[in-house]
Design an enzyme around this catalytic site. Structure first.
Site, PDB file in Angstrom:
ATOM      1  N   TYR A 181      27.796 -30.113 -22.058  1.00 49.39           N
ATOM      2  CA  TYR A 181      27.895 -28.860 -22.280  1.00 49.39           C
ATOM      3  C   TYR A 181      27.035 -27.970 -22.174  1.00 49.39           C
ATOM      4  O   TYR A 181      26.254 -27.066 -22.268  1.00 49.39           O
ATOM      5  CB  TYR A 181      28.534 -28.678 -22.516  1.00 49.39           C
ATOM      6  CG  TYR A 181      29.874 -27.624 -23.299  1.00 49.39           C
ATOM      7  CD1 TYR A 181      30.345 -26.818 -21.745  1.00 49.39           C
ATOM      8  CD2 TYR A 181      28.822 -26.495 -24.171  1.00 49.39           C
ATOM      9  CE1 TYR A 181      30.429 -25.280 -22.210  1.00 49.39           C
ATOM     10  CE2 TYR A 181      29.412 -25.163 -24.010  1.00 49.39           C
ATOM     11  CZ  TYR A 181      30.028 -24.575 -22.980  1.00 49.39           C
ATOM     12  OH  TYR A 181      29.941 -23.102 -23.385  1.00 49.39           O
ATOM     13  N   SER A 221      25.893 -20.126 -24.208  1.00 51.34           N
ATOM     14  CA  SER A 221      27.103 -20.074 -25.344  1.00 51.34           C
ATOM     15  C   SER A 221      25.970 -20.393 -26.757  1.00 51.34           C
ATOM     16  O   SER A 221      24.988 -20.545 -26.139  1.00 51.34           O
ATOM     17  CB  SER A 221      27.431 -21.901 -25.165  1.00 51.34           C
ATOM     18  OG  SER A 221      28.333 -22.191 -26.427  1.00 51.34           O
TER      19      SER A 221
END
Length: 308
Positions: A195, A182
């Site tokens: 995350y 990501s």
């Protein structure tokens, strides 16, 4: 055995330095050439492509696109209904697909899955580790269970799948491993501390794995790696995106992201960002000192507000 004369050692090192520089120059020129003339996309009609998290979002979109290209797609998800819905869509498009329910955090279940897929479908040639979750809240509001679950799915799930499917790739010196990291794996973002940690870990796993195989005494040049770093994708994970300059930093639709992922796999790119221009923007961003980076972050004003 007599020790090598110092002058010989110095000459050897000098030639090694020259050879290293020549190789570096060659690789830089090759990269520049590939920037202008991208590699030809490889055909995937004979590939068996396994995708985790195929029951929804980008996993489903990627599965559908590979199926349309003629690949045999193995859909893995803990959500049996969503997975079956993906398979129905593949069948409706006259594609070839299989579904298996598996919890990627369960190492034993993943090992059994690998044996079952090889027995019932064949050897996986492209592994796409897509499964992941993204709780969004300040770090002090995360429970221990939430953090452990996130790390199990986003990080350990990648490792178990690699341990299950890499051995067969090594035996035939052929295969391709794809990981969904990501932009949160390239820069820190508020409300995404665990995350971000998991997605940085995914990038680290892929970089270390590529280096480990490079240094393996066996010939491993036939095994490729692609790390994908998407920006905010409209898959339902990002409930409250905050974007100041929407024209420049727009949310990416799943189909658009899937197109770029499939293209990157077919061209065997090492790493991509989605959108692609963020790859270079991030490199420029990292040239600034930490305080300068925070000033730019304040100005851009992009991020995620808490989900609850």
């Amino acid at each position: 055995m007599a020790e090598e004369p110092q002058i010989i050692s110095a000459i050897r090192i000098l030639f090694e330095v020259i050879w290293t520089h020549l190789r570096l120059i060659f690789e830089i020129l090759k990269a520049l050439f590939r920037f202008v003339v991208p590699p030809t996309p490889k055909e995937v009609n004979e590939d068996i492509i396994l995708i985790t998290g195929a029951g929804h979002g980008m996993g489903r979109e990627v599965a559908l696109r590979f199926a349309k290209l003629g690949a045999t797609v193995v859909c893995i998800d803990i959500n049996a209904k969503g997975n079956e819905d993906t398979l129905k869509m593949i069948k409706q498009a006259k594609g070839k697909g299989f579904t298996y329910e598996c919890d990627v955090t369960d190492r034993e279940a993943v090992m059994q899955l690998a044996q079952k897929v090889e027995r019932e479908v064949g050897e996986v040639t492209i592994l796409i580790n897509n499964a992941g979750i993204m709780p969004c809240k300040p770090v002090l509001r995360h429970s221990e269970k939430e953090i452990r679950t996130l790390m199990d799915i986003n990080v350990n799930g990648n490792l178990w799948m690699i341990q299950a499917f890499l051995p067969a790739m090594l035996e035939r010196n052929s295969g391709h491993i794809v990981a969904m990291s990501s932009m949160a794996g390239k820069m820190g973002l508020r409300n995404l501390v665990p995350y971000c940690g998991s997605k940085y870990a995914v990038r680290g796993i892929m970089e270390a794995l590529a280096l480990e195989l490079h240094e393996d005494p066996r010939d491993t040049n036939g095994i490729k790696f692609t790390t994908v770093c998407p920006y905010i994708v409209n898959t339902g994970l990002c409930h409250n995106p905050r974007i100041r300059f929407a024209g420049l930093m727009k949310t990416v639709e799943p189909g658009e992201a899937a197109d770029q992922i499939v293209d990157a796999v077919r061209r065997e790119y090492h790493e991509i960002t989605i959108p692609s221009d963020l790859y270079y923007t991030n490199k420029i961003f990292n040239l600034f000192p930490p305080a300068g980076g925070r000033i730019l972050t304040d100005f851009i004003g992009t991020g995620l507000d808490p989900h609850d």
